[in-house]
Design a protein around this motif. Structure first.
Motif, PDB file in Angstrom:
ATOM      1  N   ASN A 146       0.793  -1.219   0.000  1.00 61.49           N
ATOM      2  CA  ASN A 146       0.000   0.000   0.000  1.00 61.49           C
ATOM      3  C   ASN A 146       0.830   1.275   0.000  1.00 61.49           C
ATOM      4  O   ASN A 146       0.272   2.373  -0.014  1.00 61.49           O
ATOM      5  N   GLY A 147       2.126   1.155   0.043  1.00 61.88           N
ATOM      6  CA  GLY A 147       2.986   2.331   0.037  1.00 61.88           C
ATOM      7  C   GLY A 147       4.422   1.941  -0.200  1.00 61.88           C
ATOM      8  O   GLY A 147       4.761   0.756  -0.344  1.00 61.88           O
ATOM      9  N   VAL A 148       5.282   2.943  -0.259  1.00 59.11           N
ATOM     10  CA  VAL A 148       6.717   2.733  -0.423  1.00 59.11           C
ATOM     11  C   VAL A 148       7.454   3.637   0.555  1.00 59.11           C
ATOM     12  O   VAL A 148       6.890   4.584   1.098  1.00 59.11           O
ATOM     13  N   ARG A 149       8.735   3.349   0.761  1.00 54.05           N
ATOM     14  CA  ARG A 149       9.546   4.205   1.615  1.00 54.05           C
ATOM     15  C   ARG A 149      10.978   4.232   1.100  1.00 54.05           C
ATOM     16  O   ARG A 149      11.349   3.463   0.216  1.00 54.05           O
ATOM     17  N   ASN A 150      11.743   5.151   1.670  1.00 55.11           N
ATOM     18  CA  ASN A 150      13.143   5.342   1.273  1.00 55.11           C
ATOM     19  C   ASN A 150      13.263   5.694  -0.205  1.00 55.11           C
ATOM     20  O   ASN A 150      14.115   5.178  -0.926  1.00 55.11           O
ATOM     21  N   THR A 151      12.391   6.586  -0.633  1.00 50.45           N
ATOM     22  CA  THR A 151      12.390   7.051  -2.014  1.00 50.45           C
ATOM     23  C   THR A 151      11.952   8.504  -2.032  1.00 50.45           C
ATOM     24  O   THR A 151      11.221   8.942  -1.134  1.00 50.45           O
ATOM     25  N   ILE A 152      12.375   9.253  -3.029  1.00 53.02           N
ATOM     26  CA  ILE A 152      12.028  10.665  -3.122  1.00 53.02           C
ATOM     27  C   ILE A 152      12.133  11.124  -4.571  1.00 53.02           C
ATOM     28  O   ILE A 152      12.856  10.522  -5.380  1.00 53.02           O
ATOM     29  N   LYS A 220       3.269  13.195   1.978  1.00 44.57           N
ATOM     30  CA  LYS A 220       2.451  13.615   0.845  1.00 44.57           C
ATOM     31  C   LYS A 220       3.218  13.488  -0.470  1.00 44.57           C
ATOM     32  O   LYS A 220       4.366  13.916  -0.572  1.00 44.57           O
ATOM     33  N   ILE A 221       2.570  12.891  -1.478  1.00 46.59           N
ATOM     34  CA  ILE A 221       3.113  12.873  -2.836  1.00 46.59           C
ATOM     35  C   ILE A 221       2.799  14.203  -3.516  1.00 46.59           C
ATOM     36  O   ILE A 221       3.678  14.864  -4.037  1.00 46.59           O
ATOM     37  N   PHE A 222       1.518  14.568  -3.508  1.00 47.03           N
ATOM     38  CA  PHE A 222       1.128  15.837  -4.127  1.00 47.03           C
ATOM     39  C   PHE A 222      -0.152  16.351  -3.489  1.00 47.03           C
ATOM     40  O   PHE A 222      -0.903  15.620  -2.829  1.00 47.03           O
ATOM     41  N   TYR A 223      -0.376  17.644  -3.689  1.00 46.85           N
ATOM     42  CA  TYR A 223      -1.651  18.286  -3.397  1.00 46.85           C
ATOM     43  C   TYR A 223      -2.269  18.690  -4.737  1.00 46.85           C
ATOM     44  O   TYR A 223      -1.570  19.205  -5.615  1.00 46.85           O
ATOM     45  N   LEU A 224      -3.564  18.502  -4.862  1.00 47.66           N
ATOM     46  CA  LEU A 224      -4.275  18.891  -6.082  1.00 47.66           C
ATOM     47  C   LEU A 224      -5.527  19.651  -5.702  1.00 47.66           C
ATOM     48  O   LEU A 224      -6.326  19.188  -4.874  1.00 47.66           O
ATOM     49  N   LYS A 225      -5.697  20.814  -6.303  1.00 44.73           N
ATOM     50  CA  LYS A 225      -6.939  21.570  -6.150  1.00 44.73           C
ATOM     51  C   LYS A 225      -7.523  21.821  -7.531  1.00 44.73           C
ATOM     52  O   LYS A 225      -6.837  22.329  -8.421  1.00 44.73           O
ATOM     53  N   THR A 244      -1.147  10.511  -0.599  1.00 43.76           N
ATOM     54  CA  THR A 244      -0.136  10.093   0.362  1.00 43.76           C
ATOM     55  C   THR A 244       0.787   9.014  -0.184  1.00 43.76           C
ATOM     56  O   THR A 244       0.421   8.241  -1.067  1.00 43.76           O
ATOM     57  N   LEU A 245       1.984   8.978   0.400  1.00 45.71           N
ATOM     58  CA  LEU A 245       3.019   8.034  -0.021  1.00 45.71           C
ATOM     59  C   LEU A 245       2.856   6.696   0.689  1.00 45.71           C
ATOM     60  O   LEU A 245       2.860   5.646   0.060  1.00 45.71           O
ATOM     61  N   ASP A 246       2.734   6.724   2.004  1.00 41.78           N
ATOM     62  CA  ASP A 246       2.485   5.527   2.799  1.00 41.78           C
ATOM     63  C   ASP A 246       0.990   5.493   3.081  1.00 41.78           C
ATOM     64  O   ASP A 246       0.499   6.138   4.002  1.00 41.78           O
ATOM     65  N   GLN A 247       0.249   4.745   2.274  1.00 40.88           N
ATOM     66  CA  GLN A 247      -1.194   4.790   2.361  1.00 40.88           C
ATOM     67  C   GLN A 247      -1.740   3.885   3.453  1.00 40.88           C
ATOM     68  O   GLN A 247      -2.950   3.836   3.672  1.00 40.88           O
TER      69      GLN A 247
END
Length: 452
Positions: A146-152, A220-225, A244-247
């Protein structure tokens, strides 16, 4: 079709149990500087030369383009090599997806595929290429996928081991640090008549900001409006999304302001199979951007690579002189404005997990090796029948070197209708430097904007 895969790699699957998977070894990561591109694609062309060697992509804008202008076609002299139709598609069957074959057959003779010279244009900034290498060494898929870590910054797995990693590469691909643009969507009737819905889109990508550390982005990966401009009965509707990154730790957050009720409400159901707003039930929320959100409703199988004719370098569709009436036709878009090229794509098959409710029982995704952008997908119903076919027509943008969608459509084969998004030709160029701040994407900020 399995015998037609051009990359003979083992069939890998990844469910949603077991331990965290870690990155590749330094030796393997060094391939990104040798036979693989920094993104993880095969650097060399194919044996016939119909797919060329990657030489860096489209790194400079055409001389006749100026900052602030809509992108112009960098290959205006390119001519159609040949046209695939229902009458000759048997000659190209090995290089056509199941969805393309069905579209050619169902909508003949008006649906055809003009094929052009292959241009491997996808390119990204140098600092993004550096992060591909670093991510390859460190990125991990979390338990249950459901998510990933140690990445950017960009795709985590340039040397993927399974289908789930390929899908996370698409979800987290680099699309700039921020972008603002206006475009229209539509759901044409069977006779081709339509009423466009115009939205303002503002994206802010904390995950992709240069110099940002993972601890800085608040998961957070991104915000969208999005702000609906027209028609009048929808004008003023605002949607706010925090992806979100870690969902597992924090699922997607979404709010919606309805101009009629004048209230901003949480939208917990703005995910998965829920109808995409203003899509006339022709597209689910998780089809936006070809696929988005938590991948926990499916088991993902990496089927290998294929050489396929796919939408690519869609500058004719993006051209400022083109109007929605030029694009929209009954049943499908105006294929005269499309461009297909031969590219290598990763093929990922998603099978709905037992006990999970979703309108799509099975899905197949075709992911560009040069950008990790999903170019096409097929959606199957419970009876196993092909129900919908989706295409993403992409370009390389010039203000910020990213390869991204200019227009997407989902064709419903049963309803003989389609949803189209990205009718941006009447509006200014995408602005990849609008100067946003994260504080502009809070619920309170959206509430204040709605009341103005």
């Amino acid at each position: 079709m399995r015998s037609q895969f051009v990359a003979c790699i083992a069939v890998l699957s990844f469910g949603f149990s077991g331990h965290v998977l870690s990155g590749v070894s330094v030796t393997e990561a060094e391939r990104l500087k040798q036979e693989l591109t920094p993104v993880g694609a095969e650097r060399s062309g194919n044996a016939s030369g119909s797919i060329p060697e990657w030489t860096g992509g489209l790194r400079e804008a055409p001389a006749n383009w100026r900052d602030g202008q809509v992108e112009v076609d960098p290959f205006p002299e390119d001519k159609t090599l040949f046209v695939i139709t229902a009458d000759n598609m048997h000659l190209y069957k090995d290089r056509l997806s199941e969805g393309s074959l069905r579209m050619l057959e169902q909508y003949k003779p008006d649906f055809f595929m003009p094929v052009y010279k292959t241009r491997r244009t996808a390119a990204f900034p140098e600092h993004v290429y550096e992060k591909f290498y670093e991510n390859a060494l460190s990125a991990e898929v979390l338990d249950n996928g459901n998510g990933v870590r140690n990445t950017i910054m960009t795709s985590p797995f340039p040397i993927p081991k399974n289908g789930l990693e390929v899908m996370w590469n698409h979800i987290l691909r680099y699309r700039g640090e921020e972008v603002s643009f206006r475009s229209a969507s539509a759901t044409p009737q069977v006779d081709g008549s339509y009423n466009p819905v115009v939205n303002q889109y503002d994206y802010y990508f904390p995950y992709s900001k240069k110099g940002t550390e993972l601890a800085d982005i608040d998961n957070k990966i991104f915000y969208l409006k999005t702000d609906t401009i027209s028609p009048s009965n929808l004008a003023g509707t605002i949607t706010l999304v925090h992806e979100t990154l870690d969902q597992v730790r924090s699922p997607r957050l979404a709010w919606r302001y309805d101009a009629g009720s004048r209230r901003l409400r949480r939208s917990p159901n703005l995910a998965y199979e829920t109808d995409l707003p203003n899509s006339s039930s022709l597209r689910s929320v998780d089809q936006k951007d070809m696929y988005n959100g938590a991948p926990n409703q499916y088991d993902w199988e990496l089927k290998g690579k294929r050489e396929l004719y796919v939408p690519y370098n869609a500058y004719k569709l993006h051209d400022q002189s083109v109007r929605p009436d030029d694009v929209i036709r009954a049943g499908h878009i105006n294929q005269e404005l499309t461009r297909y090229e031969l590219h290598r794509v990763w093929v990922v098959e998603a099978t709905r997990r037992t006990g999970i409710k979703h309108i799509y029982d099975r899905r197949v995704f075709y992911v560009d090796e040069d950008s990790w952008q999903i170019l096409m997908s097929e959606e199957y119903g419970e009876a196993g029948n092909l129900w919908r076919v989706s295409e993403a027509h992409n370009i390389s943008y010039y203000q910020e070197p990213v390869f991204w969608t200019t227009m997407e459509m989902t064709y419903d084969l049963k309803a003989r209708r389609y949803y189209i998004d990205g009718l941006d030709n009447n509006y200014p160029a995408y602005d990849f430097d609008p100067g946003f701040r994260g504080s502009e994407f809070t619920a309170s900020s959206a509430r204040r904007a709605a009341r103005r």
